[in-house]
Enzyme design. Sequence first.
Site, PDB file in Angstrom:
ATOM      1  N   CYS A   1       0.827  -1.212   0.000  1.00 49.55           N
ATOM      2  CA  CYS A   1       0.000   0.000   0.000  1.00 49.55           C
ATOM      3  C   CYS A   1       0.857   1.257   0.000  1.00 49.55           C
ATOM      4  CB  CYS A   1      -0.900   0.028   1.232  1.00 49.55           C
ATOM      5  SG  CYS A   1      -1.707  -1.522   1.623  1.00 49.55           S
TER       6      CYS A   1
ATOM      7  N   ASP B   1      -1.914  -4.128   7.949  1.00 47.57           N
ATOM      8  CA  ASP B   1      -2.967  -5.020   8.404  1.00 47.57           C
ATOM      9  C   ASP B   1      -2.799  -6.409   7.793  1.00 47.57           C
ATOM     10  OD1 ASP B   1      -3.906  -2.851   9.725  1.00 47.57           O
ATOM     11  OD2 ASP B   1      -5.913  -2.890   8.883  1.00 47.57           O
TER      12      ASP B   1
ATOM     13  N   CYS C   1      -1.727   2.311   3.708  1.00 48.46           N
ATOM     14  CA  CYS C   1      -2.389   1.194   4.376  1.00 48.46           C
ATOM     15  C   CYS C   1      -3.484   1.718   5.297  1.00 48.46           C
ATOM     16  CB  CYS C   1      -1.357   0.374   5.152  1.00 48.46           C
ATOM     17  SG  CYS C   1      -1.962  -1.238   5.685  1.00 48.46           S
ATOM     18  N   ASP C   2      -4.430   0.868   5.607  1.00 46.14           N
ATOM     19  CA  ASP C   2      -5.725   1.242   6.188  1.00 46.14           C
ATOM     20  C   ASP C   2      -5.697   2.356   7.232  1.00 46.14           C
ATOM     21  OD1 ASP C   2      -6.556  -0.795   4.585  1.00 46.14           O
ATOM     22  OD2 ASP C   2      -7.284  -2.083   6.169  1.00 46.14           O
ATOM     23  N   LYS C   3      -4.991   2.149   8.339  1.00 47.17           N
ATOM     24  CA  LYS C   3      -5.079   3.100   9.458  1.00 47.17           C
ATOM     25  C   LYS C   3      -4.333   4.389   9.179  1.00 47.17           C
ATOM     26  CE  LYS C   3      -7.289  -0.195  11.223  1.00 47.17           C
ATOM     27  NZ  LYS C   3      -7.054  -1.071  10.067  1.00 47.17           N
TER      28      LYS C   3
ATOM     29  N   CYS D   1      -5.262  -2.640  -1.231  1.00 42.56           N
ATOM     30  CA  CYS D   1      -6.163  -3.693  -1.699  1.00 42.56           C
ATOM     31  C   CYS D   1      -7.275  -3.092  -2.559  1.00 42.56           C
ATOM     32  CB  CYS D   1      -6.754  -4.430  -0.513  1.00 42.56           C
ATOM     33  SG  CYS D   1      -5.513  -5.306   0.479  1.00 42.56           S
TER      34      CYS D   1
ATOM     35  N   GLU E   1      -8.346  -6.936  14.232  1.00 35.22           N
ATOM     36  CA  GLU E   1      -9.201  -7.088  13.054  1.00 35.22           C
ATOM     37  C   GLU E   1      -9.314  -8.566  12.728  1.00 35.22           C
ATOM     38  OE1 GLU E   1      -8.925  -4.011   9.810  1.00 35.22           O
ATOM     39  OE2 GLU E   1      -8.022  -5.728   8.802  1.00 35.22           O
TER      40      GLU E   1
ATOM     41  N   SER F   1     -12.243  -6.370   9.079  1.00 31.43           N
ATOM     42  CA  SER F   1     -11.615  -5.739   7.928  1.00 31.43           C
ATOM     43  C   SER F   1     -12.689  -5.194   7.002  1.00 31.43           C
ATOM     44  CB  SER F   1     -10.774  -6.775   7.179  1.00 31.43           C
ATOM     45  OG  SER F   1     -10.441  -6.314   5.888  1.00 31.43           O
TER      46      SER F   1
END
Length: 561
Positions: free
Chosen positions: A48, A80, A121-123, A193, A443, A469
Amino acid sequence: MPYRSRITIDGLDRASHRAFYRAMGLSEDDLGKPMIGIVSFKGDQTPCNQTHGFQVDAARLGVAAAGGVPREFVAPSVSDGLSMNHEGMKFSLVSRELVADTIEATIHGLAYDALLGFGGCDKTLPGVMMGMLRVNVPSIFLYGGSALPGRYKGRDLTVLDSYEAVGAVMAGTMDAAEAARIEHACLPTVGSCGGQFTANTMAMVGEALGLSIPNSSMVPGVYSIRAAIAQQAAKRLLAMLHQGGPLPRDIVTWKALENGAAVVAATGGSTNAAMHLPAIANEAGIRFTMEDVARVFARTPLIGDLRPGGRFTAKDVYDAGGAAIIIGALIRSGHMHGDCLTITGRTMAEEYAGADAPDGQVVREPATPIAPDGGVAILRGSLCPDGAVIKVAGLKSLVFEGIARIFEGEDDCIEAVRAGAYEAGQILIIRGEGPVGGPGMREMLGVTALIYGQGMGEKVALVTDGRFSGATRGMCIGYVAPEAAIGGPLALVRDGDRIRIDAKAMRMDLLVEDSELAERRAAWTAPPPRHRAGLLAKYAKLVGQAPGGAVTHEGPAEWPL
């Protein structure tokens, strides 16, 4: 106009400060220019973030061309994907706070004048937005971009296909060689993703809040146009600085937060957004809880046919016209506020007035939606009096009643699922994984993907005070509040109890007599903390519950400069 950074440069007693800048290669001319912070997550933690290098380089060039001095720094990122299914996942949500803290410490500590922030990435996405609101200097948010989908046997793949293939092998419906081929094909490029998982969801949220360059969020991470977007953002950022705004807290209002929630609902986005939006609001001094998110979800039609509940990926959205076709349609239909301000100084309605109409496949018109309300719902009831979250997009049935099977933590449940030691009709309870109890609110994609891959995705339900997730699908309810570790009703559930989940009525209830629950509560004692030192111990002492964003301080932060 006077720059904040002058405090580090002007005057006789700043001679040593100027020496430090000269040691970094700055000229006398540079010392008269504004200092622009550029934060990213360049590094090898996750694909990511590996799109950030060329985009940050372009942003640096853009800042210099617009008359600023780029000051690049990085913040921590916990993948993650690589922390899934083990203790490392406890650091994922914690890292969101570390990102915001890093931005605060750097921007205020070094007195930078403005901020250009990349998320990957996500966070990292909500973390950067939280940091921008906390420091409240001219700021623009940029997403690093999603990965291209994989291709195998004539169909597009995302990394979720690999997770679910593992479950299929365990169930005996796929051989290991086929799963290996999917593994090799599912993620062909760097980038986040590709489905409407947390990263892409929060990228759209950043744009819907007005913090991003319009129609930039769905551009794939490997596309060269992202360099031009980064330069455009740098130019706009310098203009904002010279004009004195708009500042992040001018942009992120109650209405803007409703816009963020609307774009999540309209795309069947990640359940994590229901927790990240309140956390972003907290930094602006706005109390915007999961309940407020739920009200927007309930009135917003699902128009994006996006994975995991639907068929398409972020690249498909880009090919159809980008996030603009979604935002434009929602503004025209009255489901988003068009009068909210953006980083351009223009309103959302002005910026998206020329957006193309939805293509009818990837994105539908709000008048002919996939579903009449959002793809994510907030539940209430005796088992979750303060709320819980379920993604309903793609579910065949919205009602499930079954027998509780208790697991004291994710690891025990994973072991049972791997062994197939569970049955249709059960409600798998994973407790002790909340913000305090985990700590860190792990998660659960690993266990939910295995269940789905084993063909049990809607034959059982999974309920937890941990997180899910953005890629999770099936009858999965997370973020249960209050959590078990602080005495929430989830702590009182026993094996064999009946539970009813009704996502249509937005309820989840423990079907046990009040007198019996009173006896159990009288006998309950709080579990000892799992970590007595280090970051997780500090986090557990500070963190709040999921409905308020699982935040660690009360915003908005103030600073004298």
